[in-house]
Design a protein around this motif. Structure first.
Motif, mmCIF file in Angstrom:
data_model
loop_
_atom_site.group_PDB
_atom_site.id
_atom_site.type_symbol
_atom_site.label_atom_id
_atom_site.label_comp_id
_atom_site.label_asym_id
_atom_site.label_seq_id
_atom_site.Cartn_x
_atom_site.Cartn_y
_atom_site.Cartn_z
ATOM 1 N N ILE A 42 14.541 -10.519 2.568
ATOM 2 C CA ILE A 42 14.194 -10.132 1.195
ATOM 3 C C ILE A 42 12.711 -10.398 0.925
ATOM 4 O O ILE A 42 12.010 -9.572 0.342
ATOM 5 C CB ILE A 42 15.095 -10.872 0.183
ATOM 6 N N GLU A 43 12.234 -11.525 1.395
ATOM 7 C CA GLU A 43 10.805 -11.853 1.226
ATOM 8 C C GLU A 43 9.929 -10.798 1.871
ATOM 9 O O GLU A 43 8.936 -10.354 1.296
ATOM 10 C CB GLU A 43 10.503 -13.224 1.840
ATOM 11 N N ASN A 44 10.307 -10.392 3.056
ATOM 12 C CA ASN A 44 9.517 -9.361 3.752
ATOM 13 C C ASN A 44 9.551 -8.036 3.006
ATOM 14 O O ASN A 44 8.536 -7.344 2.913
ATOM 15 C CB ASN A 44 10.037 -9.161 5.182
ATOM 16 N N ILE A 45 10.730 -7.703 2.476
ATOM 17 C CA ILE A 45 10.848 -6.433 1.732
ATOM 18 C C ILE A 45 9.949 -6.485 0.490
ATOM 19 O O ILE A 45 9.202 -5.547 0.215
ATOM 20 C CB ILE A 45 12.328 -6.148 1.363
ATOM 21 N N ILE A 46 10.019 -7.620 -0.239
ATOM 22 C CA ILE A 46 9.169 -7.763 -1.445
ATOM 23 C C ILE A 46 7.695 -7.664 -1.062
ATOM 24 O O ILE A 46 6.911 -6.962 -1.695
ATOM 25 C CB ILE A 46 9.455 -9.113 -2.153
ATOM 26 N N PHE A 47 7.358 -8.334 0.037
ATOM 27 C CA PHE A 47 5.971 -8.321 0.513
ATOM 28 C C PHE A 47 5.503 -6.897 0.829
ATOM 29 O O PHE A 47 4.440 -6.458 0.395
ATOM 30 C CB PHE A 47 5.884 -9.218 1.758
ATOM 31 N N ILE A 48 6.351 -6.161 1.543
ATOM 32 C CA ILE A 48 5.985 -4.783 1.933
ATOM 33 C C ILE A 48 5.875 -3.892 0.694
ATOM 34 O O ILE A 48 4.925 -3.122 0.545
ATOM 35 C CB ILE A 48 7.010 -4.222 2.954
ATOM 36 N N VAL A 49 6.837 -4.045 -0.236
ATOM 37 C CA VAL A 49 6.826 -3.217 -1.460
ATOM 38 C C VAL A 49 5.554 -3.503 -2.267
ATOM 39 O O VAL A 49 4.875 -2.571 -2.730
ATOM 40 C CB VAL A 49 8.104 -3.476 -2.301
ATOM 41 N N LEU A 50 5.218 -4.776 -2.420
ATOM 42 C CA LEU A 50 4.005 -5.132 -3.187
ATOM 43 C C LEU A 50 2.748 -4.569 -2.534
ATOM 44 O O LEU A 50 1.850 -4.061 -3.200
ATOM 45 C CB LEU A 50 3.882 -6.656 -3.328
ATOM 46 N N ASN A 51 2.725 -4.651 -1.193
ATOM 47 C CA ASN A 51 1.558 -4.108 -0.479
ATOM 48 C C ASN A 51 1.461 -2.605 -0.641
ATOM 49 O O ASN A 51 0.369 -2.084 -0.880
ATOM 50 C CB ASN A 51 1.642 -4.455 1.003
ATOM 51 N N ILE A 52 2.604 -1.933 -0.528
ATOM 52 C CA ILE A 52 2.599 -0.471 -0.680
ATOM 53 C C ILE A 52 2.125 -0.107 -2.088
ATOM 54 O O ILE A 52 1.295 0.789 -2.270
ATOM 55 C CB ILE A 52 3.999 0.122 -0.380
ATOM 56 N N MET A 53 2.615 -0.854 -3.099
ATOM 57 C CA MET A 53 2.205 -0.598 -4.488
ATOM 58 C C MET A 53 0.699 -0.776 -4.661
ATOM 59 O O MET A 53 0.018 0.056 -5.248
ATOM 60 C CB MET A 53 2.940 -1.544 -5.447
ATOM 61 N N PHE A 54 0.205 -1.870 -4.107
ATOM 62 C CA PHE A 54 -1.217 -2.171 -4.254
ATOM 63 C C PHE A 54 -2.082 -1.096 -3.600
ATOM 64 O O PHE A 54 -2.989 -0.541 -4.222
ATOM 65 C CB PHE A 54 -1.521 -3.548 -3.635
ATOM 66 N N PHE A 55 -1.776 -0.757 -2.354
ATOM 67 C CA PHE A 55 -2.621 0.216 -1.652
ATOM 68 C C PHE A 55 -2.455 1.626 -2.230
ATOM 69 O O PHE A 55 -3.390 2.416 -2.224
ATOM 70 C CB PHE A 55 -2.374 0.149 -0.141
ATOM 71 N N MET A 89 -2.009 2.207 -5.427
ATOM 72 C CA MET A 89 -2.874 2.179 -6.613
ATOM 73 C C MET A 89 -4.331 2.392 -6.230
ATOM 74 O O MET A 89 -5.058 3.128 -6.889
ATOM 75 C CB MET A 89 -2.717 0.849 -7.362
ATOM 76 N N MET A 90 -4.730 1.757 -5.140
ATOM 77 C CA MET A 90 -6.119 1.907 -4.667
ATOM 78 C C MET A 90 -6.403 3.355 -4.286
ATOM 79 O O MET A 90 -7.429 3.930 -4.661
ATOM 80 C CB MET A 90 -6.365 1.018 -3.432
ATOM 81 N N ILE A 91 -5.451 3.957 -3.543
ATOM 82 C CA ILE A 91 -5.640 5.340 -3.084
ATOM 83 C C ILE A 91 -5.702 6.282 -4.295
ATOM 84 O O ILE A 91 -6.567 7.160 -4.381
ATOM 85 C CB ILE A 91 -4.524 5.756 -2.088
ATOM 86 N N VAL A 92 -4.806 6.067 -5.275
ATOM 87 C CA VAL A 92 -4.792 6.913 -6.480
ATOM 88 C C VAL A 92 -6.107 6.761 -7.236
ATOM 89 O O VAL A 92 -6.714 7.757 -7.668
ATOM 90 C CB VAL A 92 -3.582 6.559 -7.386
ATOM 91 N N ARG A 127 -8.688 9.827 -7.758
ATOM 92 C CA ARG A 127 -9.019 10.286 -9.122
ATOM 93 C C ARG A 127 -10.521 10.213 -9.359
ATOM 94 O O ARG A 127 -11.106 11.110 -9.956
ATOM 95 C CB ARG A 127 -8.288 9.441 -10.168
ATOM 96 N N ALA A 128 -11.129 9.141 -8.880
ATOM 97 C CA ALA A 128 -12.580 8.995 -9.072
ATOM 98 C C ALA A 128 -13.331 10.088 -8.319
ATOM 99 O O ALA A 128 -14.277 10.673 -8.839
ATOM 100 C CB ALA A 128 -13.031 7.617 -8.601
ATOM 101 N N SER A 129 -12.872 10.388 -7.100
ATOM 102 C CA SER A 129 -13.600 11.389 -6.301
ATOM 103 C C SER A 129 -13.368 12.804 -6.814
ATOM 104 O O SER A 129 -14.204 13.673 -6.620
ATOM 105 C CB SER A 129 -13.217 11.280 -4.834
ATOM 106 N N SER A 130 -12.225 13.055 -7.468
ATOM 107 C CA SER A 130 -11.973 14.413 -7.962
ATOM 108 C C SER A 130 -12.658 14.676 -9.296
ATOM 109 O O SER A 130 -12.635 15.786 -9.800
ATOM 110 C CB SER A 130 -10.471 14.666 -8.090
ATOM 111 N N VAL A 148 -9.940 -7.557 -2.715
ATOM 112 C CA VAL A 148 -10.052 -6.202 -2.129
ATOM 113 C C VAL A 148 -10.054 -5.161 -3.257
ATOM 114 O O VAL A 148 -10.880 -4.243 -3.277
ATOM 115 C CB VAL A 148 -8.896 -5.946 -1.123
ATOM 116 N N GLY A 149 -9.148 -5.321 -4.210
ATOM 117 C CA GLY A 149 -9.040 -4.376 -5.339
ATOM 118 C C GLY A 149 -10.316 -4.295 -6.140
ATOM 119 O O GLY A 149 -10.844 -3.200 -6.381
ATOM 120 N N VAL A 150 -10.842 -5.444 -6.523
ATOM 121 C CA VAL A 150 -12.077 -5.480 -7.327
ATOM 122 C C VAL A 150 -13.234 -4.863 -6.540
ATOM 123 O O VAL A 150 -14.024 -4.092 -7.087
ATOM 124 C CB VAL A 150 -12.396 -6.931 -7.774
ATOM 125 N N SER A 151 -13.306 -5.155 -5.234
ATOM 126 C CA SER A 151 -14.392 -4.611 -4.401
ATOM 127 C C SER A 151 -14.312 -3.092 -4.327
ATOM 128 O O SER A 151 -15.324 -2.405 -4.466
ATOM 129 C CB SER A 151 -14.324 -5.167 -2.980
#
Lengths: 141, 188
Positions: free
Chosen positions: A19-32, A34-37, A41-44, B29-32
């Protein structure tokens, strides 16, 4: 009563590693995601392209002599406009009364820049190029 | 109790990755990424110096023809319209400046530093404070400052001949200072 650690439940009663690993992976996917979005958006927004093409067009008009026709290659601007749903004929507008060039590559607005040449200027998209025609200003204009 | 040492030394992988340190790393990383992207896409394309250079060249081409000063400039009735320039934009937009001054060639040294200014041959239009602002900007940049919102100027010197007016020297140095502080803007 359940004893708590700094962030999570105490080590003794922590969730299983799966469960910890699943939460970890989900949080990472969410974070990255958000970064990609955010980056996408900024580049478009095409704000830098709008500014660059508006200034380039104004400088070309300022340095051109009457009778000149200039072609500006602007494939990247056309791609950005198409992506943002802006028609090719709306990309570059020249306001002769105000001596102003406006370049629009997104629906948010256009970047405008003034030119000081007192010529009769027109601009139109032809294929991947912007064709700028600079003519002598007629007396009745 | 929270102990970084305990987290690092923990044998359980899950405990390591879900530590507070991982969230610090993500936040960093996010802030950067946000800062870098924002800086890149809010960059200003500065063409003020090029624009000032074009303005100076346009005026020079117009008042010096085949090496000789134009009669309208010597006669004191020179207008920017003669050079195909929009007087309204230059005079009223407060974004441009053009200044022309003439010097006796014999009063100038090799570095084009001149003393004998000819008062009769003078012209200026636009934002009159611009040359001073350009000097401030240059001084600021020499100190390592940015002076981003200050105008940019272009100064050009030419040798010109006078055949029309015998009260002024035949060989002159013409100094043209042009400035621009146009930033452009977003139209809704």
């Amino acid at each position: 009563m359940e004893k708590r650690g700094f962030l999570f439940l105490s080590r003794k009663k922590a969730a299983s590693p799966v469960i910890e690993n699943i939460i970890f992976i989900v949080l990472n996917i969410m974070f990255f995601s958000m970064m990609i979005v955010f980056v996408a958006r900024a580049s478009s927004s095409a704000a830098v392209l709008e500014q660059a093409y508006a200034k380039q067009t104004a400088l070309i008009i300022d340095s051109a002599k009457p009778g000149m026709s200039i072609l500006v290659y602007m494939e990247d601007a056309l791609k950005a406009a198409k992506k943002n749903g802006v028609k090719a004929e709306d990309i570059v507008k020249i306001d002769r009364a105000e001596s102003r060039v406006a370049v629009k590559l997104s629906k948010r607005g256009a970047f405008s820049y003034r030119f000081f040449s007192d010529a009769d200027v027109s601009a139109a998209i032809q294929g991947n190029f912007l064709k700028i025609d600079v003519k002598e200003k007629s007396q009745n204009v | 109790m929270f102990s970084p040492k305990r987290i690092v030394n923990s044998k359980k992988a899950g405990e390591k990755v879900l530590s507070i340190w991982w969230f610090f790393v993500l936040a960093f990383v996010g802030v950067s990424v946000v800062a870098a992207v924002s800086m890149f896409y809010s960059a200003d394309v500065d063409v003020k110096e090029i624009e000032a250079g074009i303005l100076a060249d346009r005026v020079a081409d117009c008042i010096v023809q085949n090496g000789y000063l134009s009669s309208s400039f010597i006669g004191g009735n020179f207008k920017l319209k003669e050079c195909g320039l929009n007087e309204e934009v230059i005079q009223n937009s407060q974004n441009f400046y053009i200044g022309i001054s003439a010097y006796d060639f014999s009063s100038c040294n090799e570095k084009m530093e001149c003393k004998g200014k000819i008062g009769k041959l003078n012209f200026s239009a636009g934002m009159s404070t611009m040359p001073e602002n350009c000097r401030i900007k240059e001084a600021e940049e020499k100190k390592g400052g940015k002076a981003e919102y200050f105008p940019r100027c272009s100064e050009k010197s030419f040798v010109a001949l006078n055949r029309r007016d015998k009260t002024i020297p035949e060989k002159l140095i013409l100094k043209i200072v042009a400035g621009s502080n146009q930033r452009g803007g977003i139209l809704a």
